[in-house]
Enzyme design. Structure first.
Site, short mmCIF file in Angstrom:
data_model
loop_
_atom_site.label_atom_id
_atom_site.label_comp_id
_atom_site.label_asym_id
_atom_site.label_seq_id
_atom_site.Cartn_x
_atom_site.Cartn_y
_atom_site.Cartn_z
CE LYS A 37 -56.90 42.80 -47.15
NZ LYS A 37 -56.93 41.37 -46.81
CD GLN A 39 -54.86 38.57 -47.94
OE1 GLN A 39 -54.95 39.50 -47.15
NE2 GLN A 39 -55.79 38.30 -48.83
CG ASP A 69 -59.07 39.59 -41.65
OD1 ASP A 69 -59.62 40.39 -42.42
OD2 ASP A 69 -58.08 38.89 -41.96
N1 GUN Z 1 -58.28 36.55 -48.36
C1 GUN Z 1 -59.29 37.05 -49.12
N2 GUN Z 1 -59.98 37.98 -48.43
C2 GUN Z 1 -59.41 38.06 -47.20
C3 GUN Z 1 -59.67 38.86 -46.06
O1 GUN Z 1 -60.60 39.66 -46.00
N3 GUN Z 1 -58.85 38.66 -45.01
C4 GUN Z 1 -57.83 37.76 -45.02
N4 GUN Z 1 -57.08 37.63 -43.96
N5 GUN Z 1 -57.55 37.01 -46.08
C5 GUN Z 1 -58.35 37.17 -47.16
#
Ligand code: GUN
Length: 283
Positions: free
Chosen positions: A53, A97, A120
């Site tokens: 990311k 996350q 998100d």
């Molecule tokens: N953990 C696995 N996929 C994601 C996601 O798309 N966003 C977040 N915040 N955590 C994750």
């Protein structure tokens, strides 16, 4: 192989180029889109995700901040960091996350994120906005699936879409997005009595369960579009999806591979959401 491939890497490259151009335009107005990523603990998969990311931000010219904390960080301290980022004008998107350590209430943390920075799309306000068709942030994975359908010029109007999986992050928002485009939507899950009877009726199938071979060739109507959200490992340790790709590709009209399908699109849509947040704040 009869199915045509929907290439998530190629579509991502194209969309990220468009994002970069819009980032450049925004920077010319004195605003650099900024994403803050918070990682608590040292989950190996999460470390890979957050690295990707941050790299995507760098590649598209956005500002990013990665905040890493020990697994024993208190919930209070994490909530304080979220609040500080809510008030930081250089940050347009906040991503915590998941999963979080068990002693932290993930729902409480997500609800602490300002809906205006919820890139998100996990906040209850974002989910509600999607439900009633108001502007807000869409969760990145189902949003990426919609972009993949758009990329092949697929008109969902009157089509039957079957979503396998009912998670808050993928299955449920996916169903709402398909519905918004006038598809007739069926949501299947672990308690569905006869999954095959449902999928055989489908023009579009989205598999989002997290289990190998949930969808096999005998379950697919010839010509159907198959989107595979799964991220699993096979017996040889190779990345694979929820769909039996080798079998289903002989029946489907379109199919997404794993890797190189929905996966890269998820991060691309995070970039899109962060950019849009910055554009909204710029007015
Ligand atoms: N953990 C696995 N996929 C994601 C996601 O798309 N966003 C977040 N915040 N955590 C994750």
């Amino acid at each position: 192989m009869t199915a045509q491939l929907i290439d998530g890497n190629a579509l991502s490259r194209q969309l990220r180029t468009e994002v970069s151009e819009r980032v450049t335009a925004l920077k010319a107005r004195g605003i650099t889109p900024g994403l803050a990523v918070i990682l608590v603990g040292d989950n190996p998969a999460s470390q890979v995700y957050v690295r990707n990311k941050v790299k995507a931000c760098e590649d598209t010219g956005m500002h990013s901040v990665l905040e890493r904390y020990e697994a024993n960080m208190s919930e209070t301290a994490l909530l304080a960091r979220v609040e500080a980022l809510n008030n930081d004008p250089t940050i347009h998107g906040i991503l915590v996350q998941l999963p979080l350590p068990a002693h932290i209430d993930a729902h409480k943390v997500i609800e602490a994120i300002s809906p205006a920075k919820d890139v998100d799309g996990f906040h209850v306000a974002s989910a509600g906005a999607l439900m009633v068709g108001q502007p807000g942030f869409w969760p990145c994975t189902p949003y990426g699936c919609m972009k993949m359908l758009e990329s092949i010029g697929y008109d969902l109007k009157g089509k039957h879409a079957v979503v396998i999986g009912r998670s808050n992050i993928v299955g449920k928002p996916m169903a709402l997005m398909l519905l918004q485009q006038d598809a007739t939507v069926t949501v299947c899950h672990s308690r569905t009595a006869d999954l095959k009877a449902q999928t055989l009726q489908a023009d579009v199938i989205v598999a989002a369960v997290g289990k190998r071979n949930v969808l096999t060739a005998d379950m697919v109507k010839p010509g159907a579009v198959v989107l595979d959200v799964g991220m699993n490992r096979n017996d040889e340790g190779k990345l694979c999806g929820d769909v039996d790709f080798d079998g289903v590709k002989e029946v489907a009209g379109w199919i997404t591979p794993v890797p190189g399908g929905v996966g890269p699109m998820t991060i691309t849509m995070l970039m899109v959401n962060t950019l849009e947040s910055a554009e909204r704040s710029a007015g």
